[in-house]
Write a protein that holds these residues in place. Structure first.
Motif, PDB file in Angstrom:
ATOM      1  N   ARG A  49       0.852  -1.188   0.000  1.00 20.46           N
ATOM      2  CA  ARG A  49       0.000   0.000   0.000  1.00 20.46           C
ATOM      3  C   ARG A  49       0.885   1.233   0.000  1.00 20.46           C
ATOM      4  O   ARG A  49       1.807   1.330   0.794  1.00 20.46           O
ATOM      5  N   LEU A  50       0.586   2.178  -0.894  1.00 23.21           N
ATOM      6  CA  LEU A  50       1.317   3.442  -0.971  1.00 23.21           C
ATOM      7  C   LEU A  50       0.463   4.558  -0.382  1.00 23.21           C
ATOM      8  O   LEU A  50      -0.758   4.593  -0.590  1.00 23.21           O
ATOM      9  N   TYR A  51       1.128   5.465   0.327  1.00 18.92           N
ATOM     10  CA  TYR A  51       0.457   6.587   0.990  1.00 18.92           C
ATOM     11  C   TYR A  51       1.189   7.882   0.695  1.00 18.92           C
ATOM     12  O   TYR A  51       2.402   7.889   0.480  1.00 18.92           O
ATOM     13  N   ASP A  52       0.448   9.000   0.764  1.00 12.22           N
ATOM     14  CA  ASP A  52       1.059  10.323   0.634  1.00 12.22           C
ATOM     15  C   ASP A  52       1.693  10.786   1.936  1.00 12.22           C
ATOM     16  O   ASP A  52       2.597  11.607   1.919  1.00 12.22           O
ATOM     17  N   ALA A  53       1.212  10.273   3.071  1.00 11.76           N
ATOM     18  CA  ALA A  53       1.676  10.748   4.381  1.00 11.76           C
ATOM     19  C   ALA A  53       2.163   9.592   5.247  1.00 11.76           C
ATOM     20  O   ALA A  53       1.798   8.435   5.030  1.00 11.76           O
ATOM     21  N   GLY A  54       2.963   9.932   6.245  1.00  7.68           N
ATOM     22  CA  GLY A  54       3.516   8.934   7.157  1.00  7.68           C
ATOM     23  C   GLY A  54       2.527   8.440   8.191  1.00  7.68           C
ATOM     24  O   GLY A  54       2.789   7.463   8.887  1.00  7.68           O
ATOM     25  N   GLU A  55       1.390   9.087   8.305  1.00  8.27           N
ATOM     26  CA  GLU A  55       0.362   8.690   9.284  1.00  8.27           C
ATOM     27  C   GLU A  55      -0.992   9.175   8.771  1.00  8.27           C
ATOM     28  O   GLU A  55      -1.109  10.255   8.194  1.00  8.27           O
ATOM     29  N   GLY A  56      -2.023   8.374   8.964  1.00 10.42           N
ATOM     30  CA  GLY A  56      -3.381   8.768   8.571  1.00 10.42           C
ATOM     31  C   GLY A  56      -3.609   8.704   7.076  1.00 10.42           C
ATOM     32  O   GLY A  56      -2.695   8.458   6.297  1.00 10.42           O
ATOM     33  N   GLY A  57      -4.838   8.926   6.698  1.00 12.45           N
ATOM     34  CA  GLY A  57      -5.198   8.926   5.281  1.00 12.45           C
ATOM     35  C   GLY A  57      -5.367   7.529   4.718  1.00 12.45           C
ATOM     36  O   GLY A  57      -4.986   6.536   5.325  1.00 12.45           O
ATOM     37  N   SER A  58      -5.951   7.486   3.555  1.00 17.35           N
ATOM     38  CA  SER A  58      -6.185   6.229   2.849  1.00 17.35           C
ATOM     39  C   SER A  58      -5.052   5.979   1.856  1.00 17.35           C
ATOM     40  O   SER A  58      -4.413   6.923   1.394  1.00 17.35           O
ATOM     41  N   PRO A  59      -4.837   4.719   1.495  1.00 14.20           N
ATOM     42  CA  PRO A  59      -3.800   4.432   0.496  1.00 14.20           C
ATOM     43  C   PRO A  59      -4.141   5.087  -0.843  1.00 14.20           C
ATOM     44  O   PRO A  59      -5.312   5.141  -1.219  1.00 14.20           O
ATOM     45  N   ILE A  60      -3.120   5.572  -1.528  1.00 21.02           N
ATOM     46  CA  ILE A  60      -3.334   6.123  -2.866  1.00 21.02           C
ATOM     47  C   ILE A  60      -3.234   5.036  -3.927  1.00 21.02           C
ATOM     48  O   ILE A  60      -3.698   5.206  -5.045  1.00 21.02           O
ATOM     49  N   GLN A  61      -2.638   3.900  -3.536  1.00 20.54           N
ATOM     50  CA  GLN A  61      -2.513   2.766  -4.447  1.00 20.54           C
ATOM     51  C   GLN A  61      -2.324   1.493  -3.635  1.00 20.54           C
ATOM     52  O   GLN A  61      -1.667   1.510  -2.587  1.00 20.54           O
ATOM     53  N   GLU A  62      -2.913   0.398  -4.113  1.00 27.31           N
ATOM     54  CA  GLU A  62      -2.761  -0.912  -3.481  1.00 27.31           C
ATOM     55  C   GLU A  62      -2.370  -1.906  -4.566  1.00 27.31           C
ATOM     56  O   GLU A  62      -3.035  -1.992  -5.593  1.00 27.31           O
ATOM     57  N   ILE A  63      -1.293  -2.641  -4.328  1.00 29.21           N
ATOM     58  CA  ILE A  63      -0.720  -3.521  -5.349  1.00 29.21           C
ATOM     59  C   ILE A  63      -0.494  -4.905  -4.763  1.00 29.21           C
ATOM     60  O   ILE A  63       0.064  -5.033  -3.678  1.00 29.21           O
ATOM     61  N   ASP A  64      -0.910  -5.937  -5.492  1.00 26.36           N
ATOM     62  CA  ASP A  64      -0.626  -7.321  -5.094  1.00 26.36           C
ATOM     63  C   ASP A  64       0.773  -7.688  -5.549  1.00 26.36           C
ATOM     64  O   ASP A  64       1.120  -7.487  -6.723  1.00 26.36           O
ATOM     65  N   LEU A  65       1.582  -8.223  -4.631  1.00 26.66           N
ATOM     66  CA  LEU A  65       2.909  -8.699  -4.999  1.00 26.66           C
ATOM     67  C   LEU A  65       2.798 -10.070  -5.642  1.00 26.66           C
ATOM     68  O   LEU A  65       1.819 -10.797  -5.409  1.00 26.66           O
ATOM     69  N   VAL A  66       3.795 -10.439  -6.435  1.00 29.04           N
ATOM     70  CA  VAL A  66       3.832 -11.722  -7.134  1.00 29.04           C
ATOM     71  C   VAL A  66       4.797 -12.642  -6.389  1.00 29.04           C
ATOM     72  O   VAL A  66       5.908 -12.244  -6.048  1.00 29.04           O
ATOM     73  N   LYS A  67       4.367 -13.877  -6.158  1.00 34.81           N
ATOM     74  CA  LYS A  67       5.217 -14.852  -5.476  1.00 34.81           C
ATOM     75  C   LYS A  67       6.356 -15.271  -6.393  1.00 34.81           C
ATOM     76  O   LYS A  67       6.154 -15.599  -7.553  1.00 34.81           O
TER      77      LYS A  67
END
Length: 116
Positions: A49-67
């Motif tokens: 999960r990527l965020y704009d801030a170090g605390e609070g807020g919703s993720p700006i992007q969510e990515i599934d990693l590949v095994k």
């Protein structure tokens, strides 16, 4: 009062059977792409999960990693994510873990909850 035995529902892997990964782990950043690698041999899924801030807020992007091999998981983001914060979340034994920063993070945000 009688004592009873309780067995864990978690899957276990004997230490000698654990997958081995000998490559680099963590984040490798460049302005053109960023590669994320974690070692989670018992996970059935891993999310970034990527965020704009170090605390609070919703993720700006969510990515599934590949095994990948040796119990590792990986994803590559082909854009500049400078100054973005991130967490990982693993599914193990049918349950999602809490979000956590990368243990190899170069720095963390507020209270150490997100890597940067």
């Amino acid at each position: 009062m009688a004592l009873t035995s309780v067995t864990s529902a978690q899957t276990t892997i004997k230490p000698e059977k654990y997958p081995v990964y000998n490559g680099e782990l963590g984040v490798k950043y460049s302005a053109k792409k960023t590669v994320f690698k974690v070692w989670a041999p018992k996970a059935s899924a891993v999310k970034l999960r990527l965020y704009d801030a170090g605390e609070g807020g919703s993720p700006i992007q969510e990515i599934d990693l590949v095994k990948k091999s040796g119990g590792s998981w990986q994803t590559t983001i082909k854009q500049n994510i400078k100054n973005k914060y991130y967490t990982f979340q693993m599914m193990q034994d049918g349950k999602w873990s809490l979000e956590a920063p990368d243990i190899y993070a170069k720095a963390v945000g507020v209270n150490g909850h997100r890597g940067i």
